[in-house]
Design an enzyme around this catalytic site. Structure first.
Site, PDB file in Angstrom:
ATOM      1  N   HIS A 237       0.879  -1.314  -0.032  1.00 30.80           N
ATOM      2  CA  HIS A 237      -0.086  -0.091   0.059  1.00 30.80           C
ATOM      3  C   HIS A 237       0.821   1.254  -0.111  1.00 30.80           C
ATOM      4  O   HIS A 237       0.366   2.274  -0.277  1.00 30.80           O
ATOM      5  CB  HIS A 237      -1.002   0.117   1.223  1.00 30.80           C
ATOM      6  CG  HIS A 237      -0.289   0.234   2.563  1.00 30.80           C
ATOM      7  ND1 HIS A 237      -0.125  -0.891   3.503  1.00 30.80           N
ATOM      8  CD2 HIS A 237       0.011   1.403   3.152  1.00 30.80           C
ATOM      9  CE1 HIS A 237       0.291  -0.242   4.260  1.00 30.80           C
ATOM     10  NE2 HIS A 237       0.304   0.995   4.285  1.00 30.80           N
ATOM     11  N   ASP A 270       0.216  -7.671   1.299  1.00 32.35           N
ATOM     12  CA  ASP A 270       0.812  -6.292   1.292  1.00 32.35           C
ATOM     13  C   ASP A 270       2.253  -6.284   1.638  1.00 32.35           C
ATOM     14  O   ASP A 270       2.701  -5.684   2.434  1.00 32.35           O
ATOM     15  CB  ASP A 270       0.193  -5.788   2.887  1.00 32.35           C
ATOM     16  CG  ASP A 270       0.253  -4.316   3.022  1.00 32.35           C
ATOM     17  OD1 ASP A 270       0.383  -3.638   2.014  1.00 32.35           O
ATOM     18  OD2 ASP A 270       0.106  -3.715   4.058  1.00 32.35           O
ATOM     19  N   SER A 352       4.641   2.666   7.689  1.00 32.67           N
ATOM     20  CA  SER A 352       4.481   1.564   6.845  1.00 32.67           C
ATOM     21  C   SER A 352       5.725   0.953   6.019  1.00 32.67           C
ATOM     22  O   SER A 352       6.298   1.862   5.482  1.00 32.67           O
ATOM     23  CB  SER A 352       3.021   1.638   5.824  1.00 32.67           C
ATOM     24  OG  SER A 352       2.004   1.706   6.502  1.00 32.67           O
TER      25      SER A 352
END
Length: 510
Positions: A237, A270, A352
């Protein structure tokens, strides 16, 4: 940039000194009347000749500013010059020593306008130097002050004379004396096992990633060096905006910035891998640990760029293992699932893709999601912050995925060949009556069909892992590789059954 002053309001500078409240009624020196007709004041006792003038008092500064905002706003704030006179700017004028002895009050010094360097107008961020209060009356205290001053002068003269005599007696004939002193407290060594030691080693191998789509939208995330060829591992992402014709850059802590391209990305895991263009030859990949050996209570160190604040280091512990996490609401085919490492290290949007390290500096996970009081996680548009519930993809799984992406550019998923309900449940993962788009719920000839599973069966365990829902089952299956043999426990018509099956493979995110 929006800023907030979190201190108390700065009081205005007084126009006149405070009026003494303890003027003596008897046995005091002759009183003089204040110019404004206020209470009488006591004359200041004379200072003996040679005494040093009273040093100016330090300014009482106003409250400091606390800045808040995203990394972009902070960068903008850093370009604004600090107001003169506030800290290191103009100095307020010293006391006027020309005032006749005993005259009270002395003229008030000019108050510097720290907000505009004395140009007039603007907010005043400091306060004026306070006037010196009149000393209390009484010959006893005045005499003591004089005695102290005289004693100081005598001691000073004695010390100076003694120092001169010693220097003269020790003079070797070169007419000079050398005095040496230590200018340092000694070298500071940070052991490899300390947080500072781990951070010093790991930070040079982490990057801040900026991904921008062809339409100009994008965001900031983190990644870390995977090999010496320039491959960087991060979250899917983080780079999703730059996949189709977008722009991707990676910046190291030393400020060196490189263009990059997406090598491969896996929506379900992910995980993504990017590669630096014109990668430097001195890359130092981070050491990968063994996430299967991690224990609850182990120390953790997270590195990332929360809200754009690059190279941020936070610490915590492993709070739980094998935590089932879906990075979406679990209702769509593009959701990401993981059997995550849970940590209380502070993780926020921008962390992230960054490494989660153990106490020795080994990567044990990829920071990927958070649970917050808001509705967003690290992959969403919400800017909710950390409440101590962060989740990382175990590195054993991420390593396998990254290697597949580097080799083929596409992810490979393990599967059982059956569709399960994604609704919240506590009883297990129920095989649906019908698959997606009208397909069979149990794939013909697939692993589940060969093991005898049917629609309506409820899977309650995979090996020794309790399965409480469909997303939990998917996350557990994806911690394995195609070809792995697993034991499935399921319920049918109120009875429990156990079978073994060999996991199949699915290529790509389609």
């Amino acid at each position: 940039m929006s800023t907030e002053n979190e201190g108390t309001a700065v009081p205005p500078a007084p126009s006149a000194p405070p009026v003494p409240v303890d003027a003596p009624a008897a046995s005091a020196p002759q009183e003089r009347t204040a110019p404004d007709g206020g209470a009488p004041t006591t004359p200041i006792p004379p200072v003996p000749p040679g005494a040093p003038a009273t040093p100016p008092q330090e300014p009482a500064y106003g409250a400091t500013r606390a800045y808040a905002g995203t990394g972009a706003e902070e960068a903008q704030a850093g370009q604004q010059a600090a107001p003169q006179g506030a800290f290191g700017g103009q100095n307020p004028p010293a006391h006027d020593t020309s005032n006749p002895q005993g005259a009270w009050p002395p003229p008030a010094p000019a108050t510097p306008a720290y907000g505009d360097a004395g140009a007039g107008g603007g907010d005043v961020w400091g306060v004026a130097y306070p006037q010196e209060p009149a000393p209390k009356s009484g010959r006893g205290r005045g005499g003591l002050v004089v005695a102290i001053l005289v004693a100081a002068l005598v001691a000073g003269g004695l010390g100076g004379g003694l120092g001169y005599t010693l220097a003269k007696n020790n003079d070797g004939g070169n007419g000079s004396t050398t005095v040496s002193s230590s200018t340092s407290g000694g070298s500071v060594k940070r052991d490899a096992g300390t947080v500072a030691g781990v951070a010093a080693k790991a930070l040079p191998s982490t990057v801040t990633i900026e991904a921008e789509s062809s339409s100009g939208e994008g965001g900031t995330g983190t990644g870390f060096v995977f090999d010496t060829q320039g491959h960087i591992v991060t979250n899917n992402h983080v780079v999703a905006d730059a996949v189709d014709g977008g722009k991707l850059t990676a910046t190291f802590p030393d400020g060196k910035k490189y263009d990059a391209e997406v090598v491969g990305h896996a929506q379900g895991y992910d995980v993504a891998v990017i590669k630096l263009k014109n990668a430097p030859s001195d890359l130092n990949p981070l050491t990968l640990g063994n996430s299967d050996k991690v224990a609850v209570g182990d120390s953790t160190i997270a590195i990332g760029a929360p809200f754009g604040l690059s190279n941020t280091v936070t610490t915590g512990i492993i709070s739980a293992k094998n935590r089932p996490v879906a990075s979406s609401d679990g209702s769509g085919s593009n959701a990401s699932y993981m059997s995550a490492l849970q940590t209380d290290a502070s993780i926020n949007p921008g962390n992230s893709g960054g490494p989660l390290l153990d106490a020795q500096g080994n990567v044990i996970g990829i920071n990927s999601a958070i649970q917050s009081t808001g509705s967003g996680g690290l992959g969403g548009s919400s800017q909710s912050g950390s409440i101590g519930l962060g989740f990382a993809i175990p590195i054993n799984q991420a390593k396998y995925v990254a290697q597949q992406l580097i080799q083929t550019g596409k992810p490979v998923y393990a599967k059982i060949g059956a569709s399960v309900s994604l609704e919240d449940s506590s009883g297990g993962a129920k095989i649906t009556e019908q698959g997606a788009s009208g397909s069979d719920a149990v794939e013909s000839g697939g692993p589940a069909a060969k093991a005898g599973l049917k629609p309506g069966d409820v899977i309650t365990k995979l090996d020794d892992r309790v399965i409480d829902s469909g997303p939990t089952l998917i996350g557990e299956i994806w911690t394995h590789k195609p070809g792995d043999k697993v034991t499935i426990t399921y319920e049918r018509s109120g009875k429990s059954h156990t079978v073994q099956l060999t996991l199949g493979a699915r290529d790509g995110d389609g």
